[in-house]
Design a protein around this motif. Sequence first.
Motif, PDB file in Angstrom:
ATOM      1  N   LEU B 167       0.776  -1.753  -0.350  1.00  0.00           N
ATOM      2  CA  LEU B 167       0.029   0.336  -0.241  1.00  0.00           C
ATOM      3  C   LEU B 167       1.075   1.467   0.295  1.00  0.00           C
ATOM      4  O   LEU B 167       0.564   2.405  -0.734  1.00  0.00           O
ATOM      5  CB  LEU B 167      -1.315  -0.460   1.358  1.00  0.00           C
ATOM      6  CG  LEU B 167      -1.692   1.138   1.830  1.00  0.00           C
ATOM      7  CD1 LEU B 167      -2.783   1.455   0.152  1.00  0.00           C
ATOM      8  CD2 LEU B 167      -2.632   0.982   2.666  1.00  0.00           C
ATOM      9  N   VAL B 170       2.364   1.361  -3.868  1.00  0.00           N
ATOM     10  CA  VAL B 170       0.985   2.014  -4.409  1.00  0.00           C
ATOM     11  C   VAL B 170       1.237   3.907  -4.560  1.00  0.00           C
ATOM     12  O   VAL B 170       0.667   4.473  -4.946  1.00  0.00           O
ATOM     13  CB  VAL B 170       0.174   1.350  -4.537  1.00  0.00           C
ATOM     14  CG1 VAL B 170      -1.363   1.421  -5.148  1.00  0.00           C
ATOM     15  CG2 VAL B 170       0.343  -0.135  -4.882  1.00  0.00           C
ATOM     16  N   LEU B 171       0.620   3.892  -3.532  1.00  0.00           N
ATOM     17  CA  LEU B 171       0.323   5.299  -2.792  1.00  0.00           C
ATOM     18  C   LEU B 171       1.408   6.108  -3.505  1.00  0.00           C
ATOM     19  O   LEU B 171       0.965   7.244  -3.090  1.00  0.00           O
ATOM     20  CB  LEU B 171      -0.096   5.697  -1.503  1.00  0.00           C
ATOM     21  CG  LEU B 171      -0.948   4.830  -0.277  1.00  0.00           C
ATOM     22  CD1 LEU B 171      -0.767   5.169   0.664  1.00  0.00           C
ATOM     23  CD2 LEU B 171      -2.094   5.147  -1.125  1.00  0.00           C
ATOM     24  N   HIS B 172       2.595   5.519  -3.752  1.00  0.00           N
ATOM     25  CA  HIS B 172       4.135   6.529  -3.518  1.00  0.00           C
ATOM     26  C   HIS B 172       4.315   6.458  -5.468  1.00  0.00           C
ATOM     27  O   HIS B 172       5.059   6.391  -4.957  1.00  0.00           O
ATOM     28  CB  HIS B 172       4.551   6.969  -2.845  1.00  0.00           C
ATOM     29  CG  HIS B 172       4.278   6.931  -1.665  1.00  0.00           C
ATOM     30  ND1 HIS B 172       3.732   6.844  -0.235  1.00  0.00           N
ATOM     31  CD2 HIS B 172       4.307   8.634  -1.097  1.00  0.00           C
ATOM     32  CE1 HIS B 172       3.307   7.382   0.444  1.00  0.00           C
ATOM     33  NE2 HIS B 172       3.406   8.794   0.217  1.00  0.00           N
ATOM     34  N   TRP B 173       3.230   5.376  -5.724  1.00  0.00           N
ATOM     35  CA  TRP B 173       3.739   4.384  -6.960  1.00  0.00           C
ATOM     36  C   TRP B 173       5.421   4.699  -6.560  1.00  0.00           C
ATOM     37  O   TRP B 173       6.156   5.599  -7.695  1.00  0.00           O
ATOM     38  CB  TRP B 173       3.258   5.631  -7.964  1.00  0.00           C
ATOM     39  CG  TRP B 173       2.134   5.916  -8.029  1.00  0.00           C
ATOM     40  CD1 TRP B 173       1.113   6.597  -7.332  1.00  0.00           C
ATOM     41  CD2 TRP B 173       0.825   4.971  -8.882  1.00  0.00           C
ATOM     42  NE1 TRP B 173      -0.354   6.766  -7.988  1.00  0.00           N
ATOM     43  CE2 TRP B 173      -0.410   5.342  -8.283  1.00  0.00           C
ATOM     44  CE3 TRP B 173       1.470   3.364  -8.908  1.00  0.00           C
ATOM     45  CZ2 TRP B 173      -1.005   4.312  -8.452  1.00  0.00           C
ATOM     46  CZ3 TRP B 173       0.213   2.468  -9.291  1.00  0.00           C
ATOM     47  CH2 TRP B 173      -1.028   3.159  -9.524  1.00  0.00           C
ATOM     48  N   ARG B 175       8.012   3.119  -8.052  1.00  0.00           N
ATOM     49  CA  ARG B 175       8.111   1.586  -9.654  1.00  0.00           C
ATOM     50  C   ARG B 175       9.613   0.870  -9.157  1.00  0.00           C
ATOM     51  O   ARG B 175       9.018   0.098  -9.095  1.00  0.00           O
ATOM     52  CB  ARG B 175       8.286   2.684 -10.228  1.00  0.00           C
ATOM     53  CG  ARG B 175       6.900   3.462 -10.763  1.00  0.00           C
ATOM     54  CD  ARG B 175       6.121   2.666 -12.128  1.00  0.00           C
ATOM     55  NE  ARG B 175       6.625   1.599 -13.330  1.00  0.00           N
ATOM     56  CZ  ARG B 175       6.728   2.997 -13.970  1.00  0.00           C
ATOM     57  NH1 ARG B 175       6.253   4.209 -13.758  1.00  0.00           N
ATOM     58  NH2 ARG B 175       7.124   2.791 -15.130  1.00  0.00           N
ATOM     59  N   TYR B 234      -0.066   2.043   7.305  1.00  0.00           N
ATOM     60  CA  TYR B 234      -1.756   2.084   6.245  1.00  0.00           C
ATOM     61  C   TYR B 234      -1.672   0.042   6.569  1.00  0.00           C
ATOM     62  O   TYR B 234      -2.512   0.049   6.903  1.00  0.00           O
ATOM     63  CB  TYR B 234       0.545   1.642   5.133  1.00  0.00           C
ATOM     64  CG  TYR B 234       1.298   2.417   4.741  1.00  0.00           C
ATOM     65  CD1 TYR B 234       0.217   3.833   4.077  1.00  0.00           C
ATOM     66  CD2 TYR B 234       2.395   2.841   4.802  1.00  0.00           C
ATOM     67  CE1 TYR B 234       0.921   4.302   3.962  1.00  0.00           C
ATOM     68  CE2 TYR B 234       2.974   3.306   3.909  1.00  0.00           C
ATOM     69  CZ  TYR B 234       2.253   4.876   3.812  1.00  0.00           C
ATOM     70  OH  TYR B 234       2.815   5.558   3.147  1.00  0.00           O
TER      71      TYR B 234
END
Lengths: 333, 333
Positions: B167, B170-173, B175, B234
């Motif tokens: 999470l 993903v929230l901060h992408w 990569r 999170y």
Amino acid sequence: MKCKRCRRAEAAVELPSHHSAFCPDCFFVFFRRQVTEGIHKLRLLSPEDRVLVCVSGGKDSLVLWDVLMDEGYETEGLYIDLGIDGYSGRSKEKVQAYAASRGKTPIVVELAKEGIPIPEAARCVRMQECSICGTVKRYFFNRVAAERQFTVVATGHNLDDETARLLGNVLHWQRDHLARQHPLLPGADGGLVRKVKPLWRVSEVETAAYGFLKGIDYVTEECPMSEDATSLVYKEALSRIEDRMPGTRIVFYKGFIDPSNPLRKGAEAAAAPEDDAVEDAVGATDADVEERVGTAGACVECGAPTYAETCSYCRLKERVRKARELRAARVAR
Amino acid sequence: MKCKRCRRAEAAVELPSHHSAFCPDCFFVFFRRQVTEGIHKLRLLSPEDRVLVCVSGGKDSLVLWDVLMDEGYETEGLYIDLGIDGYSGRSKEKVQAYAASRGKTPIVVELAKEGIPIPEAARCVRMQECSICGTVKRYFFNRVAAERQFTVVATGHNLDDETARLLGNVLHWQRDHLARQHPLLPGADGGLVRKVKPLWRVSEVETAAYGFLKGIDYVTEECPMSEDATSLVYKEALSRIEDRMPGTRIVFYKGFIDPSNPLRKGAEAAAAPEDDAVEDAVGATDADVEERVGTAGACVECGAPTYAETCSYCRLKERVRKARELRAARVAR
């Protein structure tokens, strides 16, 4: 605390995600700049647009209408009376009062007159109210816009709404939903009008503060049908994260709509069809969605754009009509 | 409530995400099946493996070791004494007592003896304890495994840990972090040992229940350094969502590691290098990460795999040494 912009007046709005605090006048400047930058960066609107603003009577849509008028856009407001006892009447009053204060008369669609008030329709077809409401509203947004030569439909979804929806889509990796989530959904041939969400950069707190400080009178009650909405669960989860880590929401959303995000690959092609038009085809895959771009036909009942023979609104209405007949027959027996 | 599996005994563990409830014996069967299926589906371990299990004294790692031994894997436990007053001693006792109950003696690395106890190191270099701890632990996991001919390192991260991390990523992408998050990180030439997380399918509640019902005595206190860890934010957010929508976590995680997920494209190539080896190069981009696969060299200080001249552990240790000298010089003056 002093305003961080003018450094003279007392701050009235504190915004941890922007490391800032503003007096009312500076907040108006800040807020409008956030909205207009959000519009310009994604090219949501042009000065030539005729904008149909969908107003519910809540803070977000009235604030949106207010800002767009102040920015000089040509706008009209569309209010959809969902036929919910008490709530709908109170919402309509707020919309009409606000519109009158700006010398406007909203366009009103009454779902009771259309034969599909939400609470009764939901009971008839045994579906979630929010799901039906979404289908019906999207249908009328597009129909009214197409019939009255608006070039674009604008809704008041803010950053909290969009990130809550995004979180739900990511947690379940709903690839087709992810491909179609964007502040700009382009229009398409066959009567599909462009849809935009100009408030995507501003939070719920910011919108509420703007409405309050501007003296806009809006309905504060939540829709009584939405109590169990899962979106509220995602919204609350993100609120807690945002409280601890201010700025998380905007980073999450900007990173998502960034064209380099792998989840957005092929999304522009998929974005064109209206949500419901895509959902009309049962079991649609991503590949189907892309194939269907630009090939929408007209609903045999109402002429609305759809990939099925009959659009989802007309099919819903038909199900409600049949359920009503069945009930009437039972009562007669 | 009766056990949903044997339908005779009283249920002791209720699992809403599996729509189930089990008596202790049936829960043991269920839990072990979850773990072994998680191992087999992703080919984390083979019967020929020599597994180094990293044990902290907490429930997850001791339960992992317990299940792997019961399943017949050849295992040894590695305990890293972080040098945290009180907490480290109590944790070590639990590890030693559990190991003794299974006729084992854990391998112990004492960071105080290595010259890098976490609390002092964090003070010296003014970094977050959790960040230093991660670097140091990963270093010793790999070094002990490589030196003692283990074929794989196993850690006790459960579904709650992995989804909280996911999470945040993903929230901060993030990569590059997303590309390297997987229950299986393959080994590579140059002494990089494969790393696996066999508990990825089971939740924290399930692991705690297994440990409790099996009578495994573990430390229940949280590490005193981790109070502010963002991962807890999170984790809590996901707990609230899971409570309302049981099963969300496993759907989120399975959908993420699915090879068809666009975020996993190119991930297999990027997964090979050890986290710290990749992070050694400042400002690494995704493209860099891919380029660097298979070209890790040996640290000039210790010989550990790294893409820099000196590995991140040795650089950290050098910074601690210098800070310590500086402090000693100040005291002497």
